[in-house]
Scaffold this active site. Structure first.
Site, short mmCIF file in Angstrom:
data_model
loop_
_atom_site.label_atom_id
_atom_site.label_comp_id
_atom_site.label_asym_id
_atom_site.label_seq_id
_atom_site.Cartn_x
_atom_site.Cartn_y
_atom_site.Cartn_z
N MET A 181 0.84 -1.20 0.00
CA MET A 181 0.00 0.00 0.00
C MET A 181 0.88 1.26 0.00
O MET A 181 0.41 2.34 0.34
CB MET A 181 -0.94 -0.02 1.21
CG MET A 181 -1.91 -1.20 1.14
SD MET A 181 -3.40 -0.97 2.09
CE MET A 181 -2.72 -0.81 3.73
N GLY A 229 11.01 -2.78 5.51
CA GLY A 229 10.27 -4.04 5.50
C GLY A 229 9.88 -4.40 4.07
O GLY A 229 10.08 -5.53 3.60
N HIS A 230 9.33 -3.41 3.35
CA HIS A 230 8.97 -3.64 1.94
C HIS A 230 10.23 -3.96 1.13
O HIS A 230 10.21 -4.82 0.26
CB HIS A 230 8.30 -2.39 1.34
CG HIS A 230 7.01 -1.99 2.00
ND1 HIS A 230 6.88 -0.84 2.74
CD2 HIS A 230 5.80 -2.59 2.03
CE1 HIS A 230 5.63 -0.74 3.18
NE2 HIS A 230 4.95 -1.78 2.77
N GLY A 246 4.68 -10.36 3.91
CA GLY A 246 5.44 -10.26 5.15
C GLY A 246 4.80 -11.07 6.27
O GLY A 246 3.57 -11.12 6.39
N LEU A 258 6.73 3.18 1.41
CA LEU A 258 7.65 2.05 1.51
C LEU A 258 8.73 2.26 2.54
O LEU A 258 9.26 3.36 2.70
CB LEU A 258 8.27 1.79 0.12
CG LEU A 258 7.25 1.53 -1.00
CD1 LEU A 258 7.96 1.38 -2.34
CD2 LEU A 258 6.41 0.29 -0.71
N HIS A 259 9.05 1.18 3.24
CA HIS A 259 10.11 1.21 4.26
C HIS A 259 10.98 -0.03 4.10
O HIS A 259 10.77 -0.81 3.15
CB HIS A 259 9.49 1.30 5.66
CG HIS A 259 8.43 0.28 5.93
ND1 HIS A 259 8.70 -1.08 5.98
CD2 HIS A 259 7.09 0.39 6.12
CE1 HIS A 259 7.59 -1.75 6.23
NE2 HIS A 259 6.58 -0.88 6.30
P1 AMP Z 1 1.52 -2.94 3.41
O1 AMP Z 1 2.11 -1.91 2.50
O2 AMP Z 1 1.49 -2.55 4.84
O3 AMP Z 1 0.21 -3.51 2.91
O4 AMP Z 1 2.53 -4.16 3.37
C1 AMP Z 1 2.92 -4.76 2.17
C2 AMP Z 1 3.67 -6.03 2.49
O5 AMP Z 1 4.82 -5.71 3.28
C3 AMP Z 1 2.82 -7.02 3.32
O6 AMP Z 1 3.04 -8.32 2.83
C4 AMP Z 1 3.38 -6.83 4.70
O7 AMP Z 1 3.25 -7.98 5.52
C5 AMP Z 1 4.83 -6.53 4.42
N1 AMP Z 1 5.46 -5.83 5.55
C6 AMP Z 1 4.96 -4.75 6.21
N2 AMP Z 1 5.78 -4.42 7.24
C7 AMP Z 1 6.80 -5.30 7.23
C8 AMP Z 1 7.96 -5.48 8.03
N3 AMP Z 1 8.24 -4.69 9.07
N4 AMP Z 1 8.79 -6.50 7.72
C9 AMP Z 1 8.52 -7.34 6.67
N5 AMP Z 1 7.44 -7.22 5.88
C10 AMP Z 1 6.59 -6.21 6.15
#
Ligand code: AMP
Length: 273
Positions: A22, A28-29, A139, A25-26
Site C-alpha cells: 500500500m 520491510g517492503h 510479510g 515504503l520502508h
Molecule cells: P503494506 O504496505 O502494509 O500492505 O505491506 C505490504 C507487504 O509488506 C505485506 O506483505 C506486509 O506484511 C509486508 N510488511 C509490512 N511491514 C513489514 C515489516 N516490518 N517486515 C517485513 N514485511 C513487512
C-alpha cells in the site's frame, strides 16, 4: 522501471514475482523486494491503498501516500514494474468476486476490524487474477493476513508460490510499518514495548506453559500507556488454540498507541528453549 496502470500482454506472457503493497515504503517492503529479486524472475510491485480493507475512513484518509519517494525506492532496487491501478480497474463496476475470509476473518485482527480481511482477500484475489504471478511475497508481520492468503491459494487451487518474508524491525524491536511515520518519538518508544511484551510472553510460556496472557500483562503495560487489544498464543499451522501436538507457535499482539493500531507477532518452534 516501467510504471503501469493496467496489466498488459507482455506481463501476462512472463513468469513474474508479485509484491503487493500500500506504499509508504520502508525497509520491510525493501526486504520483500530483495527476496523477489533473488527469485531471478521479473518483479512487479503494486501500490494500491485498498479502501475496501479499511474499516475506518479516517485511517484510510490519514494513510501516508508519498508516491514520489516510493518511486525512487523502487527504482533504486531495480524493480521491473510498478503497478499503480485506478480503483475502477481493480473493481470494475462491482463485477468482481468478493472473497469471504470466513470465521477466522472475524477473529483477532478481524474482531476489531470488521470486514478488513474480506477486503484484503478480495484485492489480493483480484491482483492474482489480473497478474497471474508465479510467486507472490508477503510479510510475516501480517501473520493472520498471510495465513488467510495461503488458505485462499489452496482453496482456489492457484498455482502460485507464496513466500513468507521475515519481519524487519528497528533496533528498538519496533516492527517497521507505514503507520509508524504517524507516531511521535515518544509514541515510537512506547510502540517498541510491543516486541518486549511478545518476548516476555514467550519466556513466560516456556516457564509456565500458560496460554492466557493478557491478565498477566495488561496491568503492567497499561501503566506504560499501551492499550493492548489482544495478546494470543496460537498454533501457527492452524491459527487456532494450541493443541497437544502443536509444533510451531505464534504469539500475536495488537495495541493502540496515540490512537494508532499497531500489530506484531513472533513465531517459534518448541525445541531450542
Ligand atoms: P503494506 O504496505 O502494509 O500492505 O505491506 C505490504 C507487504 O509488506 C505485506 O506483505 C506486509 O506484511 C509486508 N510488511 C509490512 N511491514 C513489514 C515489516 N516490518 N517486515 C517485513 N514485511 C513487512
Amino acid at each position: 522501471m516501467e510504471i503501469i496502470k493496467e496489466i498488459n500482454k507482455n506481463i501476462l506472457a512472463k513468469d513474474i514475482c508479485f509484491i503487493p503493497t500500500m506504499g509508504a515504503l520502508h525497509k520491510g517492503h525493501v526486504s520483500l523486494i530483495k527476496e523477489g529479486k533473488q527469485s531471478s524472475l521479473p518483479v512487479i510491485v503494486s501500490i494500491f491503498v485498498n479502501e475496501m480493507q479499511f474499516n475506518d475512513k479516517e485511517d484510510f484518509n490519514n494513510y501516508p501516500k508519498p508516491i514520489e519517494e516510493d518511486i525512487k525506492v523502487l527504482e533504486n532496487f531495480n524493480v521491473d514494474y510498478l503497478f499503480i491501478p485506478e480503483n475502477d480497474y481493480v473493481y470494475p463496476k462491482n463485477n468482481f468476486e468478493k472473497v469471504s475470509s470466513g470465521e477466522l476473518g472475524k477473529q483477532f485482527e478481524g474482531s476489531s476490524r470488521p470486514g478488513h480481511f474480506d477486503g484484503v482477500l478480495t484485492v489480493v484475489n483480484r491482483f492474482f487474477e489480473l497478474i497471474r504471478p508465479k510467486i507472490a511475497i508477503f510479510g510475516k508481520k501480517d501473520a493472520q493476513q498471510l495465513f488467510l492468503i495461503n488458505e485462499m491459494v489452496v482453496n482456489k487451487k492457484y498455482e502460485i508460490e507464496i513466500i513468507a518474508s521475515p519481519t524487519i524491525r528497528e533496533s528498538s524491536g519496533l516492527a517497521l510499518s507505514s503507520r509508524n511515520s504517524l507516531l511521535t518519538n515518544r509514541g515510537k518508544d512506547k510502540a517498541a514495548l510491543l516486541y518486549k511484551v511478545l518476548k516476555s510472553t514467550k519466556k513466560d510460556f516456556y516457564s509456565t506453559g500458560k496460554t492466557n496472557f493478557l491478565e498477566n500483562f495488561s496491568s503492567n503495560y497499561l501503566d506504560e500507556e499501551i492499550d493492548i487489544d489482544y495478546l494470543e498464543i496460537l498454533d501457527l499451522a492452524t491459527f487456532s488454540k494450541p493443541a497437544e501436538n502443536t509444533e510451531e507457535f505464534i504469539i500475536l499482539i495488537a495495541a493502540y498507541i496515540e490512537n494508532l493500531r499497531l500489530i506484531d507477532n513472533i513465531d517459534f518452534k518448541l525445541e531450542g528453549k
